[in-house]
Design a protein around this motif. Structure first.
Motif, PDB file in Angstrom:
ATOM      1  N   ILE A 115       0.685  -1.272  -0.016  1.00 42.68           N
ATOM      2  CA  ILE A 115       0.180   0.099  -0.413  1.00 42.68           C
ATOM      3  C   ILE A 115       1.014   1.174  -0.483  1.00 42.68           C
ATOM      4  O   ILE A 115       1.893   0.914   0.882  1.00 42.68           O
ATOM      5  CB  ILE A 115      -1.002   0.041   1.766  1.00 42.68           C
ATOM      6  CG1 ILE A 115      -1.951  -0.839   1.032  1.00 42.68           C
ATOM      7  CG2 ILE A 115      -1.754   1.307   1.920  1.00 42.68           C
ATOM      8  CD1 ILE A 115      -2.518  -1.723   2.019  1.00 42.68           C
ATOM      9  N   LYS A 116       0.597   2.373  -0.584  1.00 42.09           N
ATOM     10  CA  LYS A 116       1.070   3.470  -0.727  1.00 42.09           C
ATOM     11  C   LYS A 116       0.744   4.738  -0.626  1.00 42.09           C
ATOM     12  O   LYS A 116      -0.621   4.264  -1.447  1.00 42.09           O
ATOM     13  CB  LYS A 116       2.229   3.560  -2.374  1.00 42.09           C
ATOM     14  CG  LYS A 116       3.201   2.876  -2.063  1.00 42.09           C
ATOM     15  CD  LYS A 116       4.630   2.239  -1.260  1.00 42.09           C
ATOM     16  CE  LYS A 116       6.048   1.343  -1.170  1.00 42.09           C
ATOM     17  NZ  LYS A 116       5.826   1.226  -1.017  1.00 42.09           N
ATOM     18  N   VAL A 117       0.875   5.706   0.398  1.00 42.18           N
ATOM     19  CA  VAL A 117      -0.197   6.490   0.098  1.00 42.18           C
ATOM     20  C   VAL A 117       0.984   7.857  -0.571  1.00 42.18           C
ATOM     21  O   VAL A 117       1.335   8.489   0.537  1.00 42.18           O
ATOM     22  CB  VAL A 117      -0.469   7.151   1.379  1.00 42.18           C
ATOM     23  CG1 VAL A 117      -1.331   8.130   1.974  1.00 42.18           C
ATOM     24  CG2 VAL A 117      -1.763   5.850   1.571  1.00 42.18           C
ATOM     25  N   SER A 118       0.213   9.334  -0.555  1.00 45.07           N
ATOM     26  CA  SER A 118       1.084  10.271  -1.002  1.00 45.07           C
ATOM     27  C   SER A 118      -0.198  11.512  -1.045  1.00 45.07           C
ATOM     28  O   SER A 118      -1.528  11.746  -1.437  1.00 45.07           O
ATOM     29  CB  SER A 118       2.043  10.235  -1.611  1.00 45.07           C
ATOM     30  OG  SER A 118       3.116  11.713  -2.232  1.00 45.07           O
ATOM     31  N   ASN A 119       0.590  12.069   0.340  1.00 38.16           N
ATOM     32  CA  ASN A 119      -0.077  13.804  -0.263  1.00 38.16           C
ATOM     33  C   ASN A 119       0.638  14.874  -0.783  1.00 38.16           C
ATOM     34  O   ASN A 119       0.881  16.265  -0.901  1.00 38.16           O
ATOM     35  CB  ASN A 119      -0.442  15.218   1.429  1.00 38.16           C
ATOM     36  CG  ASN A 119       0.269  14.654   1.964  1.00 38.16           C
ATOM     37  OD1 ASN A 119       2.123  14.605   1.281  1.00 38.16           O
ATOM     38  ND2 ASN A 119       0.538  15.016   2.883  1.00 38.16           N
ATOM     39  N   ASP A 120       1.972  14.524  -1.331  1.00 36.52           N
ATOM     40  CA  ASP A 120       2.536  14.922  -2.179  1.00 36.52           C
ATOM     41  C   ASP A 120       2.342  15.448  -3.509  1.00 36.52           C
ATOM     42  O   ASP A 120       2.744  14.330  -4.669  1.00 36.52           O
ATOM     43  CB  ASP A 120       4.322  14.839  -2.340  1.00 36.52           C
ATOM     44  CG  ASP A 120       5.122  15.240  -3.089  1.00 36.52           C
ATOM     45  OD1 ASP A 120       5.072  16.138  -3.749  1.00 36.52           O
ATOM     46  OD2 ASP A 120       6.055  15.067  -2.869  1.00 36.52           O
TER      47      ASP A 120
END
Lengths: 169, 211
Positions: A19-24
């Motif tokens: 799982i990968k999450v980003s706000n960039d």
């Protein structure tokens, strides 16, 4: 020195079961070469937070084996992705969900893998329904591999198959 | 070896398995040599335990476009055999198999796929016969399938089956080539966890009689 025109796009791949999450906004999340697996994409357009899960298997049945790398299973990956997105500030009701993958690469006569792709699609839909999350777009099934990308800056999702241009999901 | 302890496979048994697989591979390459009429040698034979999620690295990355000849292993235990080639190399192989000038084949039609299937059949059967002869296991290949697609997409259903049991994979990676023509390819054998257990058990039993 980074100039405006040469801002580096950052690519983060979710491998099998990850799982990968980003706000960039510079980040592109991806699941590369997806066959029977599912690339689950979630995006909160207001807070510009994106997340991807590379789901390998349908339901864990809560067996002991499910504890290690448990996010390979749909029923564990989906709540976990939601949790990680909320931790980054995403609002559940705003999340847009798209799915891709679940191909059957081999005919059943030549493979002993059964129809993992179809079972994955079914499991992901079932778990999303249990979580009361609507699928806004999907590109699933078929016999071709896919590379799925989620652009965190814009929220757009692209699906690329061999020999064809990428299309937006 | 950390990985070996984790899987409960003793070092001596791993060595035996490496030996069996090595013999099987050399036998498979012999079959391949006879079929294409060119001396083929094994340039690298590597048996390793890797995280399943990294398996696509063995074939140049998940997005790498390749030709794969796939055979399932059925019988006393299950697993997967894949011959993986870069596209131009696969086309060159078809030319060799069909007696055409190198560069003739430009796409994989029915006839081309059929030639590669036959090659998969030979390689897979030679490999499994050797392993079966040395362990007393009954092993057969399924009819081969040939496809061009992203490597990750082709192997992920096989990996999913393995991931039901464990997150590490015993991969046998063989690179072979010839001096005359570039036919570098990878023979990937992916046994299921059950396959490893059955093979080691059979090998133990068989060893009492044979060795």
């Amino acid at each position: 020195m980074v100039t405006g025109a040469t801002v580096q796009e950052k690519s983060i791949a979710a491998n099998l079961g990850e799982i990968k999450v980003s706000n960039d906004p510079q980040v592109t999340l991806s699941c590369l070469g997806v066959g029977s697996c599912i690339a689950l994409c979630m995006y909160d357009p207001e807070n510009k937070i994106g997340g991807m899960a590379h789901i390998v298997l349908p339901i864990s049945n809560n067996s002991a084996r499910a504890k290690e790398n448990a996010t390979k299973y749909a029923d564990i990956a989906i709540p976990e992705l939601l949790h990680q997105m909320r931790q980054q500030g995403a609002v559940r009701s705003k999340i847009v969900t798209r799915i891709s993958g679940g191909a059957q690469m081999f005919n059943s006569a030549s493979s002993n893998t059964f129809d993992t792709g179809a079972r994955n699609i079914e499991a992901v839909k079932k778990v999303l329904a249990e979580e009361v999350i609507k699928i806004s777009a999907e590109d699933t099934g078929g016999r071709k591999g896919r590379t799925v990308r989620l652009f965190v800056g814009t929220g757009s999702v692209s699906v690329k198959t061999v020999g064809e241009p990428a299309k937006e999901l | 070896m950390e990985g070996v302890q984790r899987s409960g496979v003793y070092e001596v048994e791993l060595a035996r398995w490496t030996e069996l697989v090595g013999q099987g591979t050399h036998n498979a390459v012999l079959g391949l040599s006879e079929m294409v009429g060119v001396k083929i040698r094994v340039t690298a034979l590597d048996l390793k335990e890797i995280p399943v999620r990294n398996a696509a690295d063995l074939v140049g990355g998940a997005e790498n476009e390749v030709v794969v000849i796939y055979l399932g292993i059925v019988g006393g235990a299950t697993g997967h055999i894949m011959l993986v080639y870069p596209i131009n190399v696969a086309f060159g192989l078809v030319d060799m198999l069909m007696g055409e000038e190198i560069g003739t084949t430009q796409e994989l039609g029915e006839m081309e796929a059929s030639a590669l299937q036959e090659m998969g059949n030979i390689t897979g059967s030679f490999f499994l016969n050797s392993v079966a002869d040395n362990t007393g296991m009954q092993l057969m290949p399924t009819p081969p399938t040939v496809m061009i697609d992203m490597a990750g997409a082709i192997i992920d259903a096989a990996l999913a089956e393995i991931m039901v049991e464990r997150d590490e994979l015993f991969a046998m990676e063989t690179v072979f080539s010839t001096d005359i023509r570039d036919i570098t390819g990878t023979l990937l054998v992916l046994p299921t966890a059950e396959f490893m257990d059955v093979m080691l058990e059979q090998n133990r039993k068989y060893a009492r009689v044979q060795w």
